[in-house]
Design a protein around this motif. Structure first.
Motif, PDB file in Angstrom:
ATOM      1  N   GLN A 241       0.835  -1.207   0.000  1.00 63.41           N
ATOM      2  CA  GLN A 241       0.000   0.000   0.000  1.00 63.41           C
ATOM      3  C   GLN A 241       0.865   1.250   0.000  1.00 63.41           C
ATOM      4  OE1 GLN A 241      -3.416   0.146   2.705  1.00 63.41           O
ATOM      5  NE2 GLN A 241      -2.880   2.234   3.264  1.00 63.41           N
ATOM      6  N   ILE A 242       0.383   2.275  -0.669  1.00 68.51           N
ATOM      7  CA  ILE A 242       1.022   3.589  -0.645  1.00 68.51           C
ATOM      8  C   ILE A 242      -0.059   4.620  -0.347  1.00 68.51           C
ATOM      9  CG2 ILE A 242       2.322   5.328  -1.945  1.00 68.51           C
ATOM     10  CD1 ILE A 242       3.379   3.062  -3.718  1.00 68.51           C
ATOM     11  N   ASP A 243       0.165   5.434   0.682  1.00 61.08           N
ATOM     12  CA  ASP A 243      -0.773   6.499   1.042  1.00 61.08           C
ATOM     13  C   ASP A 243      -0.311   7.809   0.427  1.00 61.08           C
ATOM     14  OD1 ASP A 243      -2.259   4.755   2.752  1.00 61.08           O
ATOM     15  OD2 ASP A 243      -0.740   5.027   4.307  1.00 61.08           O
ATOM     16  N   VAL A 244      -1.223   8.505  -0.220  1.00 58.69           N
ATOM     17  CA  VAL A 244      -0.897   9.775  -0.861  1.00 58.69           C
ATOM     18  C   VAL A 244      -1.952  10.808  -0.473  1.00 58.69           C
ATOM     19  CG1 VAL A 244      -0.369  10.955  -3.028  1.00 58.69           C
ATOM     20  CG2 VAL A 244       0.041   8.485  -2.832  1.00 58.69           C
ATOM     21  N   GLN A 245      -1.498  11.903   0.109  1.00 60.29           N
ATOM     22  CA  GLN A 245      -2.418  12.998   0.440  1.00 60.29           C
ATOM     23  C   GLN A 245      -2.033  14.221  -0.388  1.00 60.29           C
ATOM     24  OE1 GLN A 245      -2.937  13.684   4.652  1.00 60.29           O
ATOM     25  NE2 GLN A 245      -3.764  11.643   4.977  1.00 60.29           N
ATOM     26  N   VAL A 246      -3.021  14.806  -1.036  1.00 62.58           N
ATOM     27  CA  VAL A 246      -2.784  15.934  -1.943  1.00 62.58           C
ATOM     28  C   VAL A 246      -3.556  17.149  -1.456  1.00 62.58           C
ATOM     29  CG1 VAL A 246      -2.900  16.760  -4.325  1.00 62.58           C
ATOM     30  CG2 VAL A 246      -2.531  14.317  -3.869  1.00 62.58           C
ATOM     31  N   GLU A 247      -2.839  18.247  -1.300  1.00 63.18           N
ATOM     32  CA  GLU A 247      -3.451  19.524  -0.889  1.00 63.18           C
ATOM     33  C   GLU A 247      -3.047  20.588  -1.910  1.00 63.18           C
ATOM     34  OE1 GLU A 247      -3.163  22.801   2.779  1.00 63.18           O
ATOM     35  OE2 GLU A 247      -1.764  21.114   2.662  1.00 63.18           O
ATOM     36  N   VAL A 248      -3.961  21.464  -2.246  1.00 59.02           N
ATOM     37  CA  VAL A 248      -3.657  22.571  -3.163  1.00 59.02           C
ATOM     38  C   VAL A 248      -3.749  23.881  -2.393  1.00 59.02           C
ATOM     39  CG1 VAL A 248      -4.306  23.773  -5.276  1.00 59.02           C
ATOM     40  CG2 VAL A 248      -4.512  21.286  -5.152  1.00 59.02           C
ATOM     41  N   MET A 249      -2.661  24.647  -2.420  1.00 54.03           N
ATOM     42  CA  MET A 249      -2.603  25.908  -1.675  1.00 54.03           C
ATOM     43  C   MET A 249      -2.398  27.067  -2.647  1.00 54.03           C
ATOM     44  SD  MET A 249       0.018  24.697   1.362  1.00 54.03           S
ATOM     45  CE  MET A 249       1.341  24.439   0.178  1.00 54.03           C
ATOM     46  N   PRO A 250      -2.999  28.214  -2.381  1.00 58.91           N
ATOM     47  CA  PRO A 250      -2.726  29.386  -3.222  1.00 58.91           C
ATOM     48  C   PRO A 250      -1.300  29.880  -2.997  1.00 58.91           C
ATOM     49  CG  PRO A 250      -4.084  29.992  -1.335  1.00 58.91           C
ATOM     50  CD  PRO A 250      -3.979  28.496  -1.312  1.00 58.91           C
ATOM     51  N   ALA A 251      -0.647  30.280  -4.064  1.00 59.92           N
ATOM     52  CA  ALA A 251       0.710  30.838  -3.955  1.00 59.92           C
ATOM     53  C   ALA A 251       0.577  32.332  -3.668  1.00 59.92           C
ATOM     54  CB  ALA A 251       1.492  30.590  -5.241  1.00 59.92           C
ATOM     55  N   GLY A 252       0.285  32.665  -2.409  1.00 65.70           N
ATOM     56  CA  GLY A 252       0.053  34.053  -2.017  1.00 65.70           C
ATOM     57  C   GLY A 252       1.325  34.818  -1.732  1.00 65.70           C
ATOM     58  N   ASP A 253       1.188  35.905  -0.967  1.00 66.66           N
ATOM     59  CA  ASP A 253       2.318  36.795  -0.697  1.00 66.66           C
ATOM     60  C   ASP A 253       3.455  36.101   0.054  1.00 66.66           C
ATOM     61  OD1 ASP A 253       0.935  38.795  -1.935  1.00 66.66           O
ATOM     62  OD2 ASP A 253       0.138  39.671  -0.086  1.00 66.66           O
ATOM     63  N   ASN A 254       3.118  35.070   0.832  1.00 68.12           N
ATOM     64  CA  ASN A 254       4.162  34.361   1.580  1.00 68.12           C
ATOM     65  C   ASN A 254       5.065  33.524   0.683  1.00 68.12           C
ATOM     66  OD1 ASN A 254       3.270  35.410   3.992  1.00 68.12           O
ATOM     67  ND2 ASN A 254       2.068  33.611   4.556  1.00 68.12           N
ATOM     68  N   TRP A 255       4.610  33.300  -0.572  1.00 65.88           N
ATOM     69  CA  TRP A 255       5.362  32.449  -1.488  1.00 65.88           C
ATOM     70  C   TRP A 255       6.103  33.246  -2.553  1.00 65.88           C
ATOM     71  CZ3 TRP A 255       5.943  27.188  -1.039  1.00 65.88           C
ATOM     72  CH2 TRP A 255       5.123  26.544  -0.111  1.00 65.88           C
ATOM     73  N   CYS A 256       5.638  34.427  -2.866  1.00 63.72           N
ATOM     74  CA  CYS A 256       6.194  35.194  -3.991  1.00 63.72           C
ATOM     75  C   CYS A 256       6.889  36.446  -3.493  1.00 63.72           C
ATOM     76  CB  CYS A 256       5.085  35.586  -4.977  1.00 63.72           C
ATOM     77  SG  CYS A 256       4.199  34.163  -5.647  1.00 63.72           S
ATOM     78  N   GLY A 257       8.151  36.613  -3.863  1.00 66.56           N
ATOM     79  CA  GLY A 257       8.909  37.781  -3.443  1.00 66.56           C
ATOM     80  C   GLY A 257      10.374  37.651  -3.816  1.00 66.56           C
TER      81      GLY A 257
END
Length: 297
Positions: A241-257
């Motif tokens: 078995q392989i467990d995979v969890q996928v989350e999608v996050m917005p690339a907001g101000d904390n990510w771009c700079g």
């Protein structure tokens, strides 16, 4: 049975790779013609061939290995958009898992590779033809000895990302920078139970170069209930078995700079990445405890 499964699987992987590498090689050489629209068209053809290669590998796995993929509900994604994919790294099997779970949900996955990997038979040239960036990472000690190396990583990343701006792409970054082992975990004195410390630079440089295109971050957590498998374990069907969890996050101000010269943003970015990594570690603790409970029952 596992031996027969492994032999058949390896043969199919090899034949599939040879078949699709031929048109990908051809596209790579055709891209040397310095006409931008032509290069964009040929790149699209090469990535289509690579996508068929992944589809055939996935079919190979479905037919031959009994591994159960326990995947969380994947949020809505678009095939024609730009994404940054981040994940924990435990085994080379991680790449096959990511390709299987995200295939055709988002654009073809592009990885930043160590420059030595260009010499891998068949695949090295295929990665070159597909515009996978080959990086020569400079350690702090190397930069100290040769200050001219400072900033080379950012320069290489920006140059590579220029090619990604003409068509949708998914850029994959294993944030820990290396595969997890207990020895590395102890050597780092990592504050996480199941993860190594995240390295912010690679992700930050990609976002600095591609911030206008990348609006979402796909955060993938990979868990192997029976421990980290080798490629041969996977091909032989020894990974139940392989467990995979996928989350999608917005690339907001904390990510771009401006990570390279803005100290305030650098601190904010590192704090955000540590927050994500702490959450990922908690997910792994829960998955680990759940698998142990199932075994006891």
């Amino acid at each position: 049975m596992s031996f027969i499964r492994a032999v058949l699987g390896l043969v199919l992987y090899f034949v599939n790779t040879v078949v699709w590498c031929i048109p990908i090689f051809l596209c790579g050489f055709l891209k040397l013609i310095p006409i931008k629209p032509w290069q964009t068209m040929v790149s699209a053809i090469a990535k289509s061939c690579a996508s068929f290669w992944v589809a055939c590998n996935n079919l190979n796995q479905s037919l031959l290995i009994p591994t159960k993929f326990n995947v969380s509900k994947v949020p809505e994604l678009k095939y024609k958009d730009w994404y940054l994919v981040i994940a924990n790294h435990q085994s080379w099997v991680d790449i096959l898992v990511l390709q299987r779970v995200l295939h055709r949900r988002i654009p073809f996955l592009n990885f930043f590779l160590k420059k030595e990997l260009i010499y891998v038979p068949l695949l090295g040239l295929a990665w070159w033809a597909l515009d996978f960036p080959f990086m020569a990472r400079s350690s702090k000690s190397q930069i100290k000895k040769n200050p001219k190396l400072k900033g080379k990583d950012l320069e290489t990343t920006k140059k590579a990302c220029e090619k990604f701006k003409t068509m949708p792409v998914s850029i994959v970054n294993f944030v820990e920078g290396t595969r997890y082992t207990e020895q590395k975990h102890a050597r780092q004195n990592s504050p996480f139970q199941h993860l190594l410390k995240p390295k912010a630079g690679g992700v930050a440089f990609v976002m600095e170069a591609m911030g206008e295109q990348i609006k979402k971050v796909v955060n993938v957590t990979l868990h192997y209930p029976k421990g980290r498998p080798t490629f041969m374990d996977f091909v032989s069907g020894h990974v139940p078995q392989i467990d995979v969890q996928v989350e999608v996050m917005p690339a907001g101000d904390n990510w771009c700079g401006d990570y390279s010269s803005d100290n305030e943003f650098r601190v904010k970015f590192q704090a955000e990445l540590n927050r994500v990594w702490l959450q990922k570690d908690q997910q792994l603790v829960e998955l680990h405890n759940r698998s142990e409970h199932v075994e006891r029952v």
